[in-house]
Write a protein that holds these residues in place. Structure first.
Motif, PDB file in Angstrom:
ATOM      1  N   TRP A  43       4.871   5.717  -7.716  1.00 45.53           N
ATOM      2  CA  TRP A  43       4.700   4.432  -6.911  1.00 45.53           C
ATOM      3  C   TRP A  43       5.754   4.344  -6.020  1.00 45.53           C
ATOM      4  O   TRP A  43       7.118   4.590  -6.396  1.00 45.53           O
ATOM      5  CB  TRP A  43       4.707   3.327  -7.721  1.00 45.53           C
ATOM      6  CG  TRP A  43       3.023   3.252  -8.792  1.00 45.53           C
ATOM      7  CD1 TRP A  43       3.194   4.011  -9.804  1.00 45.53           C
ATOM      8  CD2 TRP A  43       1.985   3.103  -8.376  1.00 45.53           C
ATOM      9  NE1 TRP A  43       1.761   3.712 -10.436  1.00 45.53           N
ATOM     10  CE2 TRP A  43       1.211   3.176  -9.414  1.00 45.53           C
ATOM     11  CE3 TRP A  43       1.112   2.279  -7.357  1.00 45.53           C
ATOM     12  CZ2 TRP A  43      -0.346   2.808  -9.573  1.00 45.53           C
ATOM     13  CZ3 TRP A  43       0.146   2.068  -7.250  1.00 45.53           C
ATOM     14  CH2 TRP A  43      -0.651   2.198  -8.508  1.00 45.53           C
ATOM     15  N   VAL A  44       5.551   4.291  -4.648  1.00 46.67           N
ATOM     16  CA  VAL A  44       6.360   4.060  -3.762  1.00 46.67           C
ATOM     17  C   VAL A  44       6.278   2.509  -2.880  1.00 46.67           C
ATOM     18  O   VAL A  44       5.196   1.939  -2.974  1.00 46.67           O
ATOM     19  CB  VAL A  44       6.609   5.187  -2.755  1.00 46.67           C
ATOM     20  CG1 VAL A  44       6.903   6.224  -3.387  1.00 46.67           C
ATOM     21  CG2 VAL A  44       5.101   5.287  -2.064  1.00 46.67           C
ATOM     22  N   THR A  45       7.168   2.196  -2.132  1.00 44.32           N
ATOM     23  CA  THR A  45       7.216   0.825  -1.383  1.00 44.32           C
ATOM     24  C   THR A  45       7.294   1.213   0.222  1.00 44.32           C
ATOM     25  O   THR A  45       7.415   0.302   1.046  1.00 44.32           O
ATOM     26  CB  THR A  45       8.070  -0.094  -1.946  1.00 44.32           C
ATOM     27  OG1 THR A  45       9.417   0.376  -1.738  1.00 44.32           O
ATOM     28  CG2 THR A  45       7.721  -0.438  -3.226  1.00 44.32           C
ATOM     29  N   ASN A  46       7.780   2.666   0.644  1.00 45.78           N
ATOM     30  CA  ASN A  46       7.698   2.821   1.944  1.00 45.78           C
ATOM     31  C   ASN A  46       6.868   2.074   2.841  1.00 45.78           C
ATOM     32  O   ASN A  46       5.564   2.428   2.547  1.00 45.78           O
ATOM     33  CB  ASN A  46       7.831   4.332   2.113  1.00 45.78           C
ATOM     34  CG  ASN A  46       8.721   5.039   1.261  1.00 45.78           C
ATOM     35  OD1 ASN A  46       9.640   4.402   0.644  1.00 45.78           O
ATOM     36  ND2 ASN A  46       8.693   6.311   1.008  1.00 45.78           N
ATOM     37  N   GLY A  47       7.197   1.719   3.850  1.00 46.00           N
ATOM     38  CA  GLY A  47       6.448   0.843   4.935  1.00 46.00           C
ATOM     39  C   GLY A  47       5.785  -0.414   4.510  1.00 46.00           C
ATOM     40  O   GLY A  47       4.999  -0.947   5.521  1.00 46.00           O
ATOM     41  N   ILE A  48       6.053  -0.986   3.350  1.00 43.72           N
ATOM     42  CA  ILE A  48       5.637  -2.359   2.867  1.00 43.72           C
ATOM     43  C   ILE A  48       6.597  -3.269   3.314  1.00 43.72           C
ATOM     44  O   ILE A  48       7.633  -3.075   3.232  1.00 43.72           O
ATOM     45  CB  ILE A  48       5.478  -2.353   1.326  1.00 43.72           C
ATOM     46  CG1 ILE A  48       4.540  -1.492   0.804  1.00 43.72           C
ATOM     47  CG2 ILE A  48       5.122  -3.832   0.881  1.00 43.72           C
ATOM     48  CD1 ILE A  48       3.077  -1.765   1.187  1.00 43.72           C
ATOM     49  N   THR A  49       5.856  -4.299   4.068  1.00 37.75           N
ATOM     50  CA  THR A  49       6.704  -5.812   4.299  1.00 37.75           C
ATOM     51  C   THR A  49       6.003  -6.782   3.518  1.00 37.75           C
ATOM     52  O   THR A  49       4.918  -7.047   3.772  1.00 37.75           O
ATOM     53  CB  THR A  49       6.584  -5.866   5.900  1.00 37.75           C
ATOM     54  OG1 THR A  49       7.130  -4.638   6.248  1.00 37.75           O
ATOM     55  CG2 THR A  49       7.557  -7.011   6.001  1.00 37.75           C
ATOM     56  N   ILE A  50       6.651  -7.424   2.643  1.00 37.14           N
ATOM     57  CA  ILE A  50       6.312  -8.572   1.890  1.00 37.14           C
ATOM     58  C   ILE A  50       6.198  -9.799   2.841  1.00 37.14           C
ATOM     59  O   ILE A  50       7.358 -10.109   3.595  1.00 37.14           O
ATOM     60  CB  ILE A  50       7.323  -8.807   0.710  1.00 37.14           C
ATOM     61  CG1 ILE A  50       7.137  -7.404  -0.278  1.00 37.14           C
ATOM     62  CG2 ILE A  50       6.634 -10.052  -0.120  1.00 37.14           C
ATOM     63  CD1 ILE A  50       5.867  -7.350  -0.896  1.00 37.14           C
ATOM     64  N   ILE A  51       5.168 -10.423   2.911  1.00 39.73           N
ATOM     65  CA  ILE A  51       5.002 -11.720   3.539  1.00 39.73           C
ATOM     66  C   ILE A  51       5.107 -12.865   2.764  1.00 39.73           C
ATOM     67  O   ILE A  51       5.782 -13.733   2.665  1.00 39.73           O
ATOM     68  CB  ILE A  51       3.741 -11.746   4.459  1.00 39.73           C
ATOM     69  CG1 ILE A  51       3.688 -10.379   5.487  1.00 39.73           C
ATOM     70  CG2 ILE A  51       3.528 -13.005   5.326  1.00 39.73           C
ATOM     71  CD1 ILE A  51       4.820 -10.209   6.577  1.00 39.73           C
TER      72      ILE A  51
END
Length: 284
Positions: free
Chosen positions: A217-225
């Motif tokens: 699992w990765v978080t690359n490119g995710i922006t939390i709003i």
């Protein structure tokens, strides 16, 4: 509106989700009512029935889309024995489904699941006549067994009658959480994705990650709003390397309670910028 008015008057409305599954957004009125307790169906092994209608409920115009997590809860609704009327479903009675009983038939449907929840509500009302419809609804959902499905399939999970009836006071720490939209499930690599959901506006932590194999699992490119109904945005360009399905999961924690929901998105590297598009038509 009629159902919501009835609930406001103190009536607990327990309503079948419908039998138009397994596609999304297949729950029909009045199961779409905001204040109803909308019931999906599972078999006796806790497998969600294919026929059980799915959520979420979506309404409003383009500039004001609103969402509800439905169904609210699941109950057993497959091969349920019930009293027979006249000769209806006569082939489902004496042939073994109901132990050779000629007066009962075994039927499947969310309409067979719903009475189980109505009965649980009656037991709660008997023990706690002062509980409001909302307190009863929250307590049913907060004690349900998580079946490991997305919120649009299982809602809060399968009803646990013993657990909810044993409550001495209504639950006050339950909250709805789930992914309700990803702006479609097929994407190219040129457009950012908005991951929308229903979640409390005050929370302790909120995370989105994704995986092509559900192992790494990765978080690359995710922006939390984390505002309104927008959980996060995702930029696939440079982050999606292979064409195929990717599972996106959202995890939230509030007051020591952690909830998780997920959705699959297919990325097509052959789609040009701007595609896919929705084509509105009479039969679309």
């Amino acid at each position: 509106q009629a159902i919501d008015n009835a609930v406001d008057a103190g009536v607990v409305a327990v309503i079948a989700a419908g039998n138009d599954g397994p596609g999304e957004q297949t729950i029909g009125s009045p199961g779409t009512a905001r204040k109803a307790i909308t019931i999906g169906a599972s078999d006796k092994q806790d497998n969600i029935s294919d026929f059980s209608s799915r959520g979420p409920v979506v309404w409003g115009d383009v500039n004001n889309i609103q969402y509800l997590i439905k169904p609210d809860i699941i109950a057993t609704g497959v091969n349920i024995c019930a009293a027979q009327w006249d000769n209806a479903f006569e082939n489902k009675g004496a042939n073994g489904d109901c132990n050779n009983d000629n007066n009962h038939v075994a039927i499947s449907g969310t309409s067979m699941a719903t009475p189980h929840v109505a009965g649980a509500v009656a037991l709660i009302k008997q023990s706690h006549p002062d509980w409001t419809p909302e307190e009863i609804k929250v307590s049913l959902k907060g004690t349900a067994k998580d079946l490991g499905q997305s919120s649009s399939i299982q809602g809060a999970g399968r009803i646990d009658v013993v657990k909810v009836v044993k409550l001495t006071s209504p639950l006050n720490n339950y909250f709805d959480f789930g992914i309700v939209s990803t702006s479609g499930k097929i994407h190219n690599l040129h457009d950012k994705i908005q991951i929308k959901g229903l979640f409390p506006q005050i929370y302790d932590s909120l995370k989105i990650d994704y995986s092509s194999d559900e192992i790494n699992w990765v978080t690359n490119g995710i922006t939390i709003i984390g505002q309104g109904n927008l959980i996060a945005e995702f930029n696939p360009e440079g982050n999606i390397l292979n064409m195929g399905d990717y599972t996106f999961r959202a995890t939230i924690t509030k007051n020591g309670i952690t909830k998780q929901d997920s959705v699959k998105i297919f990325f097509d590297k052959n789609l040009k910028n701007g595609w896919p598009i929705n084509i509105k038509g009479e039969n679309s």
